[in-house]
Design a protein around this motif. Structure first.
Motif, short mmCIF file in Angstrom:
data_model
loop_
_atom_site.label_atom_id
_atom_site.label_comp_id
_atom_site.label_asym_id
_atom_site.label_seq_id
_atom_site.Cartn_x
_atom_site.Cartn_y
_atom_site.Cartn_z
N ASP A 31 -0.32 -18.19 3.03
CA ASP A 31 0.55 -19.22 3.63
C ASP A 31 2.02 -18.82 3.60
N TRP A 32 2.29 -17.53 3.88
CA TRP A 32 3.66 -17.05 3.99
C TRP A 32 4.10 -17.18 5.44
N ASN A 33 5.40 -17.09 5.68
CA ASN A 33 5.81 -17.09 7.07
C ASN A 33 5.37 -15.76 7.68
N PRO A 34 5.08 -15.74 8.99
CA PRO A 34 4.53 -14.54 9.62
C PRO A 34 5.38 -13.28 9.44
N ALA A 38 4.05 -9.90 7.66
CA ALA A 38 4.07 -8.64 8.41
C ALA A 38 4.80 -7.56 7.62
N LYS A 39 5.88 -7.93 6.95
CA LYS A 39 6.65 -6.99 6.13
C LYS A 39 5.81 -6.51 4.94
N PHE A 40 5.11 -7.44 4.30
CA PHE A 40 4.22 -7.12 3.18
C PHE A 40 3.11 -6.17 3.63
N GLY A 71 2.81 -1.16 -8.57
CA GLY A 71 4.18 -1.22 -9.12
C GLY A 71 5.23 -1.19 -8.03
N LYS A 72 5.05 -0.30 -7.05
CA LYS A 72 6.02 -0.18 -5.97
C LYS A 72 6.05 -1.43 -5.09
N VAL A 73 4.90 -2.01 -4.85
CA VAL A 73 4.88 -3.22 -4.00
C VAL A 73 5.51 -4.39 -4.75
N LEU A 74 5.36 -4.42 -6.07
CA LEU A 74 6.00 -5.48 -6.87
C LEU A 74 7.52 -5.33 -6.86
N ASP A 75 8.00 -4.08 -6.79
CA ASP A 75 9.45 -3.87 -6.69
C ASP A 75 9.98 -4.51 -5.40
N ASN A 76 9.21 -4.39 -4.33
CA ASN A 76 9.63 -4.92 -3.02
C ASN A 76 9.34 -6.41 -2.86
N PHE A 77 8.27 -6.88 -3.52
CA PHE A 77 7.84 -8.28 -3.37
C PHE A 77 7.55 -8.87 -4.76
N TRP A 87 -4.05 -10.48 -6.80
CA TRP A 87 -5.14 -10.43 -5.82
C TRP A 87 -4.70 -10.13 -4.38
N PRO A 88 -3.53 -10.59 -3.89
CA PRO A 88 -3.19 -10.22 -2.50
C PRO A 88 -3.01 -8.70 -2.34
N VAL A 89 -2.45 -8.07 -3.37
CA VAL A 89 -2.23 -6.62 -3.34
C VAL A 89 -3.58 -5.90 -3.37
N ASN A 90 -4.45 -6.31 -4.29
CA ASN A 90 -5.77 -5.68 -4.41
C ASN A 90 -6.60 -5.88 -3.14
N ASP A 91 -6.51 -7.06 -2.55
CA ASP A 91 -7.25 -7.33 -1.31
C ASP A 91 -6.75 -6.44 -0.18
N MET A 92 -5.44 -6.30 -0.09
CA MET A 92 -4.85 -5.48 0.97
C MET A 92 -5.27 -4.01 0.78
#
Length: 109
Positions: A31-34, A38-40, A71-77, A87-92
């Motif tokens: 439920d994030w804005n589109p 998209a950035k994620f 770790g890198k994705v957590l730095d950005n988000f 879970w969103p990271v693992n699912d992706m």
């Protein structure tokens, strides 16, 4: 499970990408804005392709490299810390590698 994990956003039931079969759609459940989603997604795909072997599924990846991607994705988000077990990271990671490794297999058939 710690009380800290309990306060995090739980993973929906079922598998990502299978909304018609008891699963869910990552975009809808986050439920994030589109634009943010998209950035994620773009960031995740780029990290996966830079650090992981896209010819293999998630379970065949190096745990060390999976940790690097997380770790890198957590730095950005940093807000992803609010989700139980990331879970969103693992699912992706899982869905992108499933797609990419499937495409690799198709090339050889």
């Amino acid at each position: 499970m710690s009380s800290l994990e309990d306060s995090k956003i739980p993973k929906p039931a079922g598998e990502p990408g299978h909304p018609g079969r008891g699963g869910y759609t990552l975009f809808e459940d986050l439920d994030w804005n589109p634009k943010a989603f998209a950035k994620f997604k773009k960031s995740m795909h780029s990290l996966i392709e830079d650090h992981l072997d896209t010819t293999k599924c998630a379970s065949a990846q190096s745990p060390v490299l999976l940790k690097v991607v997380r770790g890198k994705v957590l730095d950005n988000f940093p807000d992803l810390e609010n989700y139980s077990n990331l879970w969103p990271v693992n699912d992706m990671i899982m869905t992108h590698l499933k797609y990419m490794s499937g495409r690799t297999r198709e090339k050889w058939l």
